[in-house]
Design a protein around this motif. Sequence first.
Motif, PDB file in Angstrom:
ATOM      1  N   HIS A  76       0.937  -0.868  -0.079  1.00 27.60           N
ATOM      2  CA  HIS A  76       0.749  -0.006   0.063  1.00 27.60           C
ATOM      3  C   HIS A  76       0.313   1.215   0.009  1.00 27.60           C
ATOM      4  O   HIS A  76       0.161   2.631   0.325  1.00 27.60           O
ATOM      5  CB  HIS A  76      -1.235   0.281   1.343  1.00 27.60           C
ATOM      6  N   GLY A  77       1.898   0.964  -0.426  1.00 24.23           N
ATOM      7  CA  GLY A  77       2.555   2.441  -0.136  1.00 24.23           C
ATOM      8  C   GLY A  77       4.012   2.549   0.499  1.00 24.23           C
ATOM      9  O   GLY A  77       4.200   1.740   2.012  1.00 24.23           O
ATOM     10  N   SER A  79       4.756   4.406   4.668  1.00 23.44           N
ATOM     11  CA  SER A  79       3.941   5.357   5.278  1.00 23.44           C
ATOM     12  C   SER A  79       5.068   5.387   6.874  1.00 23.44           C
ATOM     13  O   SER A  79       5.189   4.607   6.924  1.00 23.44           O
ATOM     14  CB  SER A  79       2.678   4.291   5.972  1.00 23.44           C
ATOM     15  N   SER A  98      -3.845  11.792   1.231  1.00 20.94           N
ATOM     16  CA  SER A  98      -2.813  11.468   0.565  1.00 20.94           C
ATOM     17  C   SER A  98      -2.366  10.391   0.819  1.00 20.94           C
ATOM     18  O   SER A  98      -3.404   9.374   1.095  1.00 20.94           O
ATOM     19  CB  SER A  98      -1.695  12.368   1.600  1.00 20.94           C
ATOM     20  N   ASP A  99      -1.746   9.489   0.188  1.00 21.54           N
ATOM     21  CA  ASP A  99      -1.142   7.906  -0.164  1.00 21.54           C
ATOM     22  C   ASP A  99       0.286   7.852   0.482  1.00 21.54           C
ATOM     23  O   ASP A  99       1.023   7.193   0.077  1.00 21.54           O
ATOM     24  CB  ASP A  99      -1.545   7.381  -1.741  1.00 21.54           C
ATOM     25  N   PHE A 100       1.075   8.249   0.815  1.00 24.51           N
ATOM     26  CA  PHE A 100       2.726   8.737   1.125  1.00 24.51           C
ATOM     27  C   PHE A 100       2.832   9.238   2.391  1.00 24.51           C
ATOM     28  O   PHE A 100       2.164  10.983   2.747  1.00 24.51           O
ATOM     29  CB  PHE A 100       3.155   9.085   0.518  1.00 24.51           C
ATOM     30  N   SER A 101       3.341   8.927   4.086  1.00 26.36           N
ATOM     31  CA  SER A 101       4.498   9.560   4.749  1.00 26.36           C
ATOM     32  C   SER A 101       5.358   9.338   5.219  1.00 26.36           C
ATOM     33  O   SER A 101       5.472   7.906   4.505  1.00 26.36           O
ATOM     34  CB  SER A 101       2.917   9.644   5.698  1.00 26.36           C
ATOM     35  N   SER A 116       4.393  14.787   3.867  1.00 25.43           N
ATOM     36  CA  SER A 116       3.110  13.675   3.285  1.00 25.43           C
ATOM     37  C   SER A 116       2.408  14.352   2.189  1.00 25.43           C
ATOM     38  O   SER A 116       2.636  15.580   1.767  1.00 25.43           O
ATOM     39  CB  SER A 116       2.043  13.239   4.340  1.00 25.43           C
ATOM     40  N   PHE A 118       1.717  12.977  -1.663  1.00 20.87           N
ATOM     41  CA  PHE A 118       0.892  11.852  -2.902  1.00 20.87           C
ATOM     42  C   PHE A 118       2.293  11.539  -3.193  1.00 20.87           C
ATOM     43  O   PHE A 118       3.203  11.858  -3.294  1.00 20.87           O
ATOM     44  CB  PHE A 118       0.392  12.517  -3.953  1.00 20.87           C
TER      45      PHE A 118
END
Length: 277
Positions: A76-77, A79, A98-101, A116, A118
């Motif tokens: 899922h990326g 985090s 957002s999908d990134f951190s 944080s 994309f």
Amino acid sequence: MQLLGSRPGGDFSEAVSINELGDVVGSSNSKAHLRALLWTRDGEMRDLGTPPGDSGATATSINRSGQVVGSSFGPHGVSAFLWTKNNGMQSLTPLAGSDFSEATSINNRGLIAGTSGFAHGDHRAVLWENAASVRALGSLPGDSGSESYAINDSGQVVGASSGTSGIHAFIWTDKGGMRNLGSLPGGDFSMALGINNRGQVVGISTEARAASPHAFIWNASGGMRDLNDLIPAASQILLVSAVGINDRGQIIAFGGDPDTYDHDTPISVYLLTPKGG
């Protein structure tokens, strides 16, 4: 120099942060995956694990209380996480939508700086007061993105803001917001990578006289100064990036031979200590 070692079966490890007690965090591989590690002052190597569903993690910072932050990754990326001895690893809430951190630094009050946004788009510098509370720090006027790299115990955050005009180092405070630190004379690029509790900032900047970037130090009263102008002329060292500064004013910087340095040559690590320090 003390060898910290790596995970069983691994051939890579790196240490990236140490607290006042001598605990060290970083990462090491084991077959296909990186894992966040804690090397304690007692000689223990501890795998910090991953949040459910993720396959790997890297640790980036540890504070006096032993709280660790970093980033985990999986299907899922990427985090951001916070790890504590009592609660283990928990994911930090990203900005809405957002999908990134990623978490880059934690201070002794437990405030966490990071980024944080994309994974394939704009990022925002953020501040976590706890795992569930995230605050966007904005960007410099006209810019579309920002990232934060370090935080001190006063809650001052440093990083870089980016847009069509380039990338510029910043310092952020709760009262004053985000301030552009500028660049060395004639430069059009800078990033702030470290800050101490006295508000002294170090990083990297271009400048008009040289093809290579130069390491800098900044403070509120004197502005930005080239670290190469502050070391003895006979040193025969080109300092290209400063990545950390402690409360004594000691600086960790990367550099090399000024006559042969380019981006493909090996670099060395230097410890700079102020006179009388």
